[in-house]
Enzyme design. Structure first.
Site, PDB file in Angstrom:
ATOM      1  CE  LYS A  10      52.373  39.756  18.220  1.00 25.28           C
ATOM      2  NZ  LYS A  10      52.381  41.125  18.771  1.00 25.28           N
ATOM      3  CB  ALA A  41      40.174  48.725  15.372  1.00 27.98           C
ATOM      4  N   GLY A  85      45.220  43.867  16.073  1.00 29.20           N
ATOM      5  CA  GLY A  85      45.743  43.113  17.203  1.00 29.20           C
ATOM      6  C   GLY A  85      46.589  43.932  18.151  1.00 29.20           C
ATOM      7  CE  LYS A 116      66.264  46.566  16.577  1.00 31.95           C
ATOM      8  NZ  LYS A 116      67.499  46.260  15.847  1.00 31.95           N
ATOM      9  CG  ASN A 152      53.104  38.602  23.219  1.00 35.51           C
ATOM     10  OD1 ASN A 152      52.604  38.059  24.213  1.00 35.51           O
ATOM     11  ND2 ASN A 152      53.893  39.653  23.314  1.00 35.51           N
ATOM     12  NE  ARG A 164      42.984  53.909   6.377  1.00 37.07           N
ATOM     13  CZ  ARG A 164      43.540  55.109   6.204  1.00 37.07           C
ATOM     14  NH1 ARG A 164      42.867  56.060   5.571  1.00 37.07           N
ATOM     15  NH2 ARG A 164      44.757  55.357   6.653  1.00 37.07           N
TER      16      ARG A 164
END
Length: 274
Positions: free
Chosen positions: A64, A127, A129, A15, A85, A151
Site C-alpha cells: 500500500k 498507529a 496504515g 477474497k 489500496n 505500543r
C-alpha cells in the site's frame, strides 16, 4: 473485456476475486478480476506492466505504501492516509491512487451495524496504515473525542498531530488509556497472533461499549473474545469492512454502486464452512 486485479504477497487467501465477481454479476458489468502475486522486489514494474492493459486494481499488504509512491495523482483521502489500496487507470494512461479502507469501515459501522460516532468517545488501537486510513472519515463524523493508542506512544502522538486540523484527536501509549469508550476499534494485527493490546479493563463499559476488530476469522478473534468477556455490548469483525471497501473501489472504477449485503452474507456462509 476490462481487466482488474488485486496485488499482494501473499495473495492466495484473498477474497477480493470472489467479491468482485459477485459485484459484476449483480450489476451486469462486464469485467474480469483476478489475484496477482506481485514480487516483493519489483512491485512498481509489475504494476506498470499490468496497467498496459488493466483498468484498475486493489492493493493489499505489503504494497500500500509503494502504491502511494507509484501513482501520478492521489485522492485527498489517500494523501491523508499515506497509503493507497485502489488504483485507477485514467483515460490518458496516468494512474490515480485512492484509499477506500476508511470509507469501508465507516459504512460497515454506520450502515450495516447502526453505530453512531457523532458525539461519542472513540478509541483506535494501533498507529499503522490501517488506522491512518480511517482517521479522516471517522473525524468527519464529529466524535466528541478520538484517541489513538499504540505500543509506541510517540507514533500515536505524531499521527494525531497530523490529523488535528480535522477534529478532537489525541495520541498516547496503551498504559495511558483511561475509559470508558463508546467504540473501540482494533487496528493492530495482534489478533492474528492470538494477542490483545494491553488495556485497562475500564476501557469497556459493560452493556454500552461496541468493539470492532479489523481482522476476521471463522471464530471470534482474540480481541473480540476479550471484549465479550468484559461485557461489551456488541463485538464486530472486519469482514464487512472488506466487502464495503471493495464496493467503494468498484464504484470508483465502474460508476455503479453494488449492493454489499448479499455479498457479505455469501462470505459469512462461506467462512462458516471453512
Amino acid at each position: 473485456m476490462d481487466r482488474y486485479c488485486v496485488f499482494g504477497n501473499p495473495i492466495g487467501h484473498s477474497k477480493s476475486p470472489l467479491i468482485h465477481r459477485l459485484f459484476a454479476e449483480q450489476t451486469g458489468e462486464a469485467l474480469v478480476y483476478d489475484a496477482q502475486l506481485a514480487p516483493l522486489d519489483d512491485f512498481p514494474g509489475f504494476a506498470r506492466r499490468f496497467f498496459e492493459q488493466g483498468k484498475g486494481a486493489n492493493v493489499t499488504v505489503p504494497f500500500k505504501e509503494e502504491a502511494y509512491r507509484l501513482v501520478d495523482e492521489l485522492s485527498e483521502r489517500a494523501t491523508r492516509a499515506g497509503a493507497v489500496n485502489t488504483l485507477i487507470r485514467l483515460a490518458d494512461g496516468r494512474l490515480r491512487g485512492d484509499n477506500t479502507d476508511g470509507a469501508g469501515l465507516l459504512r460497515d459501522l454506520t450502515a450495516n451495524a447502526g453505530v453512531e460516532l457523532r458525539g461519542k468517545r472513540v478509541l483506535l488501537l494501533g498507529a499503522g496504515g490501517a488506522v491512518r486510513g480511517v482517521l479522516e472519515p471517522f473525524l468527519g463524523e464529529c466524535p466528541a473525542e478520538l484517541l489513538i493508542a499504540n505500543r509506541t506512544a510517540r507514533k500515536a502522538v505524531d499521527l494525531a498531530e497530523r490529523f488535528a486540523d480535522l477534529g478532537a484527536v489525541h495520541g498516547c501509549g496503551f498504559a495511558e488509556v483511561e475509559g470508558p469508550f463508546d467504540l473501540i476499534v482494533n487496528g493492530t494485527s495482534a489478533s492474528l497472533a492470538g494477542d490483545v493490546p494491553p488495556l485497562a479493563q475500564s476501557v469497556i463499559e459493560p452493556g454500552r461499549t461496541v468493539c470492532y476488530d479489523m481482522m476476521y476469522a471463522k471464530e471470534p478473534t482474540a480481541f473480540n473474545r476479550w471484549a465479550a468477556e468484559r461485557g461489551a455490548a456488541r463485538t464486530l469483525d472486519g469482514l464487512g469492512m472488506l466487502v464495503e471497501q471493495a464496493a467503494e473501489a468498484f464504484f470508483l472504477w465502474r460508476g455503479v454502486r453494488p449492493a454489499s449485503a448479499p455479498v457479505l452474507e455469501t462470505l459469512r456462509r462461506q467462512l462458516a464452512t471453512v
